[in-house]
Write an enzyme that holds these catalytic residues in place. Structure first.
Site, PDB file in Angstrom:
ATOM      1  N   THR A 124       0.819  -1.219   0.000  1.00  0.00           N
ATOM      2  CA  THR A 124       0.000   0.000   0.000  1.00  0.00           C
ATOM      3  C   THR A 124       0.849   1.262   0.000  1.00  0.00           C
ATOM      4  O   THR A 124       0.375   2.323  -0.413  1.00  0.00           O
ATOM      5  CB  THR A 124      -0.922   0.029   1.233  1.00  0.00           C
ATOM      6  OG1 THR A 124      -0.125  -0.187   2.409  1.00  0.00           O
ATOM      7  CG2 THR A 124      -1.992  -1.042   1.157  1.00  0.00           C
ATOM      8  N   SER A 149      31.792  -4.008   6.674  1.00  0.00           N
ATOM      9  CA  SER A 149      30.745  -4.680   7.435  1.00  0.00           C
ATOM     10  C   SER A 149      31.322  -5.889   8.146  1.00  0.00           C
ATOM     11  O   SER A 149      32.000  -6.725   7.528  1.00  0.00           O
ATOM     12  CB  SER A 149      29.609  -5.132   6.515  1.00  0.00           C
ATOM     13  OG  SER A 149      28.708  -5.971   7.219  1.00  0.00           O
ATOM     14  N   GLY A 176      17.108 -11.136   4.193  1.00  0.00           N
ATOM     15  CA  GLY A 176      16.245 -12.009   3.407  1.00  0.00           C
ATOM     16  C   GLY A 176      14.986 -12.440   4.115  1.00  0.00           C
ATOM     17  O   GLY A 176      14.264 -13.307   3.627  1.00  0.00           O
ATOM     18  N   ALA A 177      14.695 -11.836   5.276  1.00  0.00           N
ATOM     19  CA  ALA A 177      13.542 -12.254   6.068  1.00  0.00           C
ATOM     20  C   ALA A 177      12.366 -11.294   5.936  1.00  0.00           C
ATOM     21  O   ALA A 177      11.360 -11.449   6.624  1.00  0.00           O
ATOM     22  CB  ALA A 177      13.942 -12.374   7.538  1.00  0.00           C
ATOM     23  N   LEU A 227      12.375  -8.148   6.810  1.00  0.00           N
ATOM     24  CA  LEU A 227      12.343  -7.316   8.014  1.00  0.00           C
ATOM     25  C   LEU A 227      13.135  -6.024   7.839  1.00  0.00           C
ATOM     26  O   LEU A 227      13.497  -5.358   8.809  1.00  0.00           O
ATOM     27  CB  LEU A 227      12.881  -8.109   9.213  1.00  0.00           C
ATOM     28  CG  LEU A 227      12.143  -9.428   9.502  1.00  0.00           C
ATOM     29  CD1 LEU A 227      12.801 -10.180  10.644  1.00  0.00           C
ATOM     30  CD2 LEU A 227      10.667  -9.170   9.812  1.00  0.00           C
ATOM     31  N   SER A 255      16.251  -5.185   6.485  1.00  0.00           N
ATOM     32  CA  SER A 255      17.663  -5.041   6.830  1.00  0.00           C
ATOM     33  C   SER A 255      18.320  -3.941   6.001  1.00  0.00           C
ATOM     34  O   SER A 255      19.203  -3.229   6.504  1.00  0.00           O
ATOM     35  CB  SER A 255      18.394  -6.366   6.626  1.00  0.00           C
ATOM     36  OG  SER A 255      18.270  -6.837   5.290  1.00  0.00           O
ATOM     37  N   ASP A 265       9.455   1.333   4.943  1.00  0.00           N
ATOM     38  CA  ASP A 265      10.558   0.707   5.666  1.00  0.00           C
ATOM     39  C   ASP A 265      11.478   1.745   6.292  1.00  0.00           C
ATOM     40  O   ASP A 265      11.863   1.647   7.459  1.00  0.00           O
ATOM     41  CB  ASP A 265      11.357  -0.197   4.732  1.00  0.00           C
ATOM     42  CG  ASP A 265      10.541  -1.373   4.229  1.00  0.00           C
ATOM     43  OD1 ASP A 265       9.423  -1.580   4.729  1.00  0.00           O
ATOM     44  OD2 ASP A 265      11.030  -2.079   3.323  1.00  0.00           O
ATOM     45  N   TYR A 283       7.978  -7.793  -7.105  1.00  0.00           N
ATOM     46  CA  TYR A 283       7.599  -6.526  -6.467  1.00  0.00           C
ATOM     47  C   TYR A 283       7.370  -5.450  -7.535  1.00  0.00           C
ATOM     48  O   TYR A 283       6.345  -4.762  -7.537  1.00  0.00           O
ATOM     49  CB  TYR A 283       8.696  -6.096  -5.487  1.00  0.00           C
ATOM     50  CG  TYR A 283       8.375  -4.852  -4.693  1.00  0.00           C
ATOM     51  CD1 TYR A 283       7.812  -4.942  -3.426  1.00  0.00           C
ATOM     52  CD2 TYR A 283       8.638  -3.580  -5.198  1.00  0.00           C
ATOM     53  CE1 TYR A 283       7.517  -3.805  -2.689  1.00  0.00           C
ATOM     54  CE2 TYR A 283       8.354  -2.439  -4.482  1.00  0.00           C
ATOM     55  CZ  TYR A 283       7.792  -2.558  -3.223  1.00  0.00           C
ATOM     56  OH  TYR A 283       7.503  -1.419  -2.505  1.00  0.00           O
TER      57      TYR A 283
END
Length: 389
Positions: free
Chosen positions: A41, A73, A128-129, A131, A133, A178, A230
């Site tokens: 949305t 990283s 990859g979840a 969430l 990242s 996000d 997507y």
């Protein structure tokens, strides 16, 4: 700062000193997020309701004055990535480093005098979840540079610049949710965000006070079909808006949805329009339930939302469907996939007393299906981006 967080910060500072030869000028954190309701949305100017997770991307950073950007990283193989701030070009690759580099590019494109930086990153946000990242990496970089260069940007402004980094520099056509969640969420709250005007309000989300728990089930899978899906769904939504003569699907009122659907020729477009308009209405229903002090009523709305994502938007997968089915059979109040789909995570609303039983049922269902064991943990509404040191 908790003992665990202090230990993480201490390790990051030591790594920074070993890599760059001096102490960082500060350490910042930005969380991943899980979206309670409102999927696909945000790029339609609609409503979303994310909450920040305790899992964070953490950055130790010092500013530079020579135009050099150095990135490393702790979670990735390889040495320091060295880039020229003047030579940053969109969609030039770079893997994980493209996300913080894109923020530097976006800040400079917006006229902010960012002359370089040394950055050491580490993250506990599962990749990859579904969430966010990547948003956590972007927002923590943006907040650090905002502080170090004294840019004076607000959290919503940082979120917009981080989104631009992902859209224009990395090349992912994500919406604003996000980055806004990572930048603006508050502890103990879920964020009600109107992505049309970017107005936001914090909604109390103390499930423990009601004897409830929200579980995140990371399926640990990401199907290749999701790579371009997507963008395909976004294109279908935009095609629907054009066919209906509106700027975005947010302009279609829920009460007018039947007429709107009847006027569309493409079944694919019709399904996408139906999902988006109905999911906007679901966000408003969830907000009303929470305002009325009735979080248990949110459960069926979650399950309804999953059916829409599965059947209309067609972005679920066997593993996500199994989480929802096994959870509901075991007594969960409701469940749905969260994020872009084709793998990633689902959320499950349960009575606290039933949380272990439901989690065990999901684990057993995965074992019986021959799937990799899922990772299950509670979603604790946590603070947004902040300076730690």
């Amino acid at each position: 700062m908790t003992e665990t967080a202090a230990s993480q910060v201490g390790g990051l500072v030591r790594d920074f000193e070993e890599l760059y030869g001096s102490a960082p000028q500060g350490v910042w954190a930005a969380p991943g997020r899980v979206n309670l309701i409102g999927e696909y949305t945000d790029f339609n100017d609609g409503f979303v309701m994310p909450l920040a997770l305790p899992h964070t991307a953490v950055a130790a950073v010092s500013r530079r004055t020579d135009g050099v950007l150095r990135l490393h990283s702790a979670d990735m193989d390889g040495g320091v990535v060295r880039l020229d701030a003047d030579g940053l070009e969109p969609r030039s690759g770079g893997g994980w480093a493209a996300y913080p580099a894109g923020v530097v590019w976006a800040l400079r494109e917006a006229g902010h005098p960012v002359a370089g930086a040394d950055i050491q990153l580490a993250s506990t946000v599962p990749t990859g979840a579904g969430l966010s990242s990547s948003a956590a990496l972007e927002v923590v970089t943006a907040l650090a540079l905002n502080d170090l260069y004294e840019l004076g940007l607000t959290r919503p402004e940082l979120a917009r610049l981080a989104q631009r980094a992902e859209n224009a520099f990395v090349g992912v056509p994500c919406g604003i949710m996000d980055q806004t969640a990572s930048a603006c969420c508050a502890e103990g709250q879920v964020l009600h965000l109107d992505t049309r005007d970017l107005s936001l309000r914090q909604v109390p989300f103390d499930l423990a006070a009601h004897g409830l728990r929200l579980l995140v089930v990371d399926t640990r899978v990401k199907h290749a079909l999701g790579d371009g899906a997507y963008a395909e769904r976004r294109a279908a939504c935009e095609a629907g808006a054009r066919a209906l003569g509106v700027p975005t699907l947010r302009a279609i009122a829920y009460s007018h949805l039947p007429d709107a659907l009847a006027s569309l020729d493409s079944e694919t477009v019709r399904r996408c329009v139906r999902h988006v308009v109905r999911d906007n209405e679901r966000v408003e229903r969830v907000a009303a339930h929470l305002a009325a002090g009735d979080p248990r009523a949110v459960g069926p709305v979650l399950t309804e939302g999953h059916a829409s994502l599965r059947d209309d938007l067609r972005v679920s997968c066997a593993e996500l469907d199994l989480v929802v089915d096994a959870s509901v059979r075991a007594g969960a109040l409701g469940a749905r996939m969260t994020g872009g789909g084709f793998g990633g995570s689902a959320i499950v609303l349960v009575e606290e007393s039933a949380a272990d039983t439901v989690a065990k049922s999901v684990q057993e269902a995965f074992a019986q299906a021959g799937y990799t064991a899922p990772r299950i943990f509670p979603a604790i509404p946590s603070a947004g981006a902040r300076r730690l040191l």
